[in-house]
Design a protein around this motif. Structure first.
Motif, PDB file in Angstrom:
ATOM      1  N   GLY A  26       0.744  -1.312   0.070  1.00  0.00           N
ATOM      2  CA  GLY A  26       0.199  -0.034   0.007  1.00  0.00           C
ATOM      3  C   GLY A  26       0.867   1.271  -0.071  1.00  0.00           C
ATOM      4  N   ILE A  27       2.173   1.331  -0.015  1.00  0.00           N
ATOM      5  CA  ILE A  27       2.882   2.551   0.017  1.00  0.00           C
ATOM      6  C   ILE A  27       2.833   3.138  -1.489  1.00  0.00           C
ATOM      7  N   CYS A  28       2.484   2.590  -2.511  1.00  0.00           N
ATOM      8  CA  CYS A  28       2.772   3.272  -3.819  1.00  0.00           C
ATOM      9  C   CYS A  28       1.469   4.443  -3.934  1.00  0.00           C
ATOM     10  N   MET A  29       2.071   5.492  -4.605  1.00  0.00           N
ATOM     11  CA  MET A  29       1.106   6.717  -4.929  1.00  0.00           C
ATOM     12  C   MET A  29       1.019   6.449  -6.408  1.00  0.00           C
ATOM     13  N   HIS A  30      -0.337   6.839  -6.950  1.00  0.00           N
ATOM     14  CA  HIS A  30      -0.626   6.812  -8.365  1.00  0.00           C
ATOM     15  C   HIS A  30       0.222   7.590  -9.163  1.00  0.00           C
ATOM     16  N   ALA A  31       0.553   8.904  -8.298  1.00  0.00           N
ATOM     17  CA  ALA A  31       1.563   9.862  -9.022  1.00  0.00           C
ATOM     18  C   ALA A  31       2.699   9.588  -8.268  1.00  0.00           C
ATOM     19  N   HIS A  32       3.724   8.948  -8.951  1.00  0.00           N
ATOM     20  CA  HIS A  32       4.899   8.565  -8.281  1.00  0.00           C
ATOM     21  C   HIS A  32       5.666   9.559  -7.665  1.00  0.00           C
ATOM     22  N   ASP A  33       5.751  10.968  -8.231  1.00  0.00           N
ATOM     23  CA  ASP A  33       6.463  12.036  -7.698  1.00  0.00           C
ATOM     24  C   ASP A  33       5.792  12.289  -6.206  1.00  0.00           C
ATOM     25  N   CYS A  34       4.598  11.878  -6.060  1.00  0.00           N
ATOM     26  CA  CYS A  34       3.944  12.359  -4.840  1.00  0.00           C
ATOM     27  C   CYS A  34       4.536  11.199  -3.636  1.00  0.00           C
ATOM     28  N   SER A  35       5.418  10.327  -3.782  1.00  0.00           N
ATOM     29  CA  SER A  35       5.809   9.596  -2.877  1.00  0.00           C
ATOM     30  C   SER A  35       6.753  10.338  -2.163  1.00  0.00           C
ATOM     31  N   ARG A  36       7.278  11.620  -2.324  1.00  0.00           N
ATOM     32  CA  ARG A  36       8.198  12.407  -1.944  1.00  0.00           C
ATOM     33  C   ARG A  36       7.501  13.620  -1.552  1.00  0.00           C
ATOM     34  N   GLU A  37       7.802  14.499  -0.313  1.00  0.00           N
ATOM     35  CA  GLU A  37       7.385  15.533   0.161  1.00  0.00           C
ATOM     36  C   GLU A  37       7.044  16.450  -1.055  1.00  0.00           C
ATOM     37  N   PHE A  38       5.993  17.089  -1.185  1.00  0.00           N
ATOM     38  CA  PHE A  38       5.244  18.133  -1.890  1.00  0.00           C
ATOM     39  C   PHE A  38       5.509  17.570  -3.396  1.00  0.00           C
ATOM     40  N   CYS A  39       5.393  16.424  -3.671  1.00  0.00           N
ATOM     41  CA  CYS A  39       5.467  15.719  -5.003  1.00  0.00           C
ATOM     42  C   CYS A  39       6.543  16.360  -5.976  1.00  0.00           C
TER      43      CYS A  39
END
Length: 107
Positions: A26-39
């Motif tokens: 469940g750690i994946c974000m649909h927008a991968h850049d948003c896995s980091r602060e402030f996307c």
């Protein structure tokens, strides 16, 4: 504990939303850049929970909340994963992942 390298599995899935939703605990974000602060993809650290629990029934949820309370852990909850501001995968949190919880509306 979740490590930054755990996110590598997510990136290999590209933009396949269904695969992303069910991968890497469940750690994946649909927008991968948003896995980091402030996307922002390279300027900031990963914004990932420290721990994840995959809940499948009401008893799992109760046990997870009790565990978090007993260990003074901040809780985040991820359902569909459409929190682009990252509240569902808050850094350092104990994430309750609802992906495998039956969709029956009895919470």
């Amino acid at each position: 504990p979740i490590q930054d390298s755990n996110y590598d599995e997510c990136r290999t899935l590209g933009t396949d939303a269904y695969a992303i939703s069910s991968a890497a605990n469940g750690i994946c974000m649909h927008a991968h850049d948003c896995s980091r602060e402030f996307c922002l993809p390279t300027e900031f650290d990963y914004d990932l929970p420290s721990y994840v629990v995959d809940v499948r029934n009401e008893d799992d949820i109760i046990a997870a909340i009790n565990f978090a309370s007993d260990h003074d852990l901040e809780v985040s909850v991820k359902t569909t994963g459409h929190s682009y501001q990252g509240s569902s995968t808050k850094r350092g949190s104990f994430m309750i992942w609802m992906h495998n919880y039956p969709n029956d509306g009895t919470i």
